[in-house]
Write a protein that holds these residues in place. Structure first.
Motif, short mmCIF file in Angstrom:
data_model
loop_
_atom_site.label_atom_id
_atom_site.label_comp_id
_atom_site.label_asym_id
_atom_site.label_seq_id
_atom_site.Cartn_x
_atom_site.Cartn_y
_atom_site.Cartn_z
N UNK A 173 -6.04 -6.96 -9.61
CA UNK A 173 -5.52 -5.87 -10.43
C UNK A 173 -4.04 -5.71 -10.11
N UNK A 174 -3.22 -5.75 -11.16
CA UNK A 174 -1.76 -5.64 -11.02
C UNK A 174 -1.23 -4.56 -11.94
N UNK A 175 -0.18 -3.87 -11.51
CA UNK A 175 0.59 -3.03 -12.43
C UNK A 175 2.05 -3.45 -12.30
N UNK A 176 2.77 -3.41 -13.43
CA UNK A 176 4.15 -3.88 -13.43
C UNK A 176 4.91 -3.26 -14.59
N UNK A 177 6.23 -3.42 -14.56
CA UNK A 177 7.10 -2.90 -15.62
C UNK A 177 7.37 -4.00 -16.63
N UNK A 178 6.82 -3.90 -17.84
CA UNK A 178 6.97 -4.98 -18.82
C UNK A 178 8.41 -5.14 -19.31
N UNK B 226 -0.03 -2.66 -6.84
CA UNK B 226 0.46 -1.68 -7.81
C UNK B 226 1.96 -1.42 -7.65
N UNK B 227 2.68 -1.51 -8.75
CA UNK B 227 4.10 -1.13 -8.82
C UNK B 227 4.96 -1.78 -7.74
N UNK B 228 4.67 -3.04 -7.43
CA UNK B 228 5.45 -3.77 -6.43
C UNK B 228 6.33 -4.83 -7.08
N UNK C 113 -1.57 -3.34 3.39
CA UNK C 113 -0.34 -3.85 3.98
C UNK C 113 0.86 -3.40 3.16
N UNK C 114 2.01 -3.38 3.81
CA UNK C 114 3.26 -3.06 3.13
C UNK C 114 4.39 -3.73 3.90
N UNK C 115 5.45 -4.07 3.19
CA UNK C 115 6.60 -4.70 3.83
C UNK C 115 7.35 -3.73 4.72
N UNK C 116 7.16 -2.43 4.49
CA UNK C 116 7.85 -1.38 5.24
C UNK C 116 7.00 -0.83 6.36
N UNK C 117 7.50 -0.94 7.58
CA UNK C 117 6.79 -0.38 8.73
C UNK C 117 6.69 1.13 8.63
N UNK C 118 7.72 1.76 8.06
CA UNK C 118 7.71 3.22 7.91
C UNK C 118 6.61 3.65 6.95
N UNK C 119 6.44 2.92 5.85
CA UNK C 119 5.39 3.24 4.89
C UNK C 119 4.00 3.06 5.51
N UNK D 146 0.80 -1.23 0.00
CA UNK D 146 0.00 0.00 0.00
C UNK D 146 0.83 1.28 0.00
N UNK D 147 2.13 1.18 0.28
CA UNK D 147 2.95 2.40 0.32
C UNK D 147 2.42 3.40 1.32
N UNK D 148 2.26 4.63 0.89
CA UNK D 148 1.78 5.69 1.79
C UNK D 148 0.27 5.87 1.74
N UNK D 149 -0.44 4.88 1.19
CA UNK D 149 -1.90 4.90 1.23
C UNK D 149 -2.58 5.61 0.08
#
Length: 312
Positions: free
Chosen positions: A243-248, A216-218, A172-178, A153-156
């Motif tokens: 729904x996914x976004x990615x760098x092809x 998104x963008x993960x 959720x996010x892997x970063x507690x700071x985010x 989720x990054x910064x929401x």
């Protein structure tokens, strides 16, 4: 920038993050490149590029710098980076987004003017990805009462608009700071009864069942063999759509990424991985899902494939 119907059935996109080149020269761009700007720069200018950066170069510049790929060993740098934090890609991503990466991306995802022109453009591009995702989610029905998992989720930036539309959001996010930043922003913008449920977690450890799962963008932070498992796991959490976004991954953009890896810079950024659309579609197909919509988000320096998948 909402999707036009034609874009929902298009088939190519790229998510790239480009550096600022202080002494850059601009050239015309061929339509095939899909980039709005081609930049040529000296090796001195490129010294600040890190491994999540894809340097877009034109004509002879690409050929000249591509020849330098054999002179460095990006994979060796990646292994050393992982050893520093005692693990693999997941540990590198967690460490980065809890430290220097958090400060960098909080600025990019925020509203501060303390960003350069390229970072502002990336901010716009990601915002358009969020906007286009919201359009995909709301074009057929209301989100009121719909359960949504915002994985990574990054910064929401997506979680908060989802909650404003009445969705029941697990973020959720892997970063507690985010996560802390996202929760603070949500509390400032939403009534307590509409707050998403935030947690610190990686994609592979998520549990539960949701109407919709969004990521998104993960995937840019993980190689294809890891991404396959992550896509399968995300699909197992969803009942109606993913729904996914990615760098092809294409030949052209793979070369550009390799050029960017020649100049790792001091920021200890995460590794960057491109994924072919065929590989993503195959990973979904293996677990019984098919792509139903395809979209393109593009700004001057940001290109992102956005897909919606549904059960077969």
């Amino acid at each position: 920038m909402p999707f036009a119907p034609s874009l929902l059935s298009s088939s190519s996109s790229v998510s790239q993050f480009l550096p600022r080149f202080p002494n850059a020269t601009r050239f015309n761009v061929t339509p095939r490149s899909r980039a709005a700007t081609v930049v040529a720069a000296s090796v001195t200018d490129l010294a600040g590029v890190d491994s999540t950066t894809i340097a877009v170069l034109g004509g002879g510049s690409v050929a000249a710098l591509a020849a330098m790929v054999s002179l460095t060993d990006p994979e060796r740098r990646r292994k050393l980076q992982a050893e520093e934090v005692g693990g693999g890609d997941k540990e590198v991503v967690r460490e980065y987004f809890n430290s220097t990466g958090f400060e960098r991306w909080r600025k990019i995802y925020g509203e501060t003017d303390e960003v350069n022109r390229v970072q502002k453009d990336i901010r716009l591009g990601h915002a358009k990805t969020v906007e286009n995702t919201m359009l995909m989610l709301t074009e057929d029905r209301s989100l009121a009462g719909v359960t949504v998992c915002d994985a990574g989720c990054g910064t929401g930036l997506l979680s908060i608009p989802l909650a404003k539309e009445g969705a029941i959001v697990s973020a959720s996010d892997i970063s507690a700071a985010m996560v802390a930043e996202a929760e603070m922003k949500a509390k400032a913008q939403l009534p307590s009864e509409n707050l998403p449920k935030f947690e610190v977690n990686d994609l592979e450890s998520l549990t539960g069942k949701y109407d919709t799962v969004v990521c998104l963008d993960v995937l840019i932070h993980y190689p294809q063999n890891k991404a396959d498992g992550m896509i399968a796991h995300l699909a197992s959490l969803a009942e109606k759509r993913v729904i996914l976004s990615f760098a092809p991954k294409t030949f052209y953009y793979d070369i550009l990424k390799r050029i960017g890896e020649l100049f790792p810079g001091p920021s200890k950024a995460t590794r960057a991985y491109l994924h072919s659309e065929a590989d993503v579609e195959r990973a979904l197909g293996k677990v019984g899902w098919k792509i139903s919509k395809r979209g393109l988000t593009t700004t001057q320096f940001y290109f992102s494939r956005l897909i919606e998948a549904v059960p077969m």
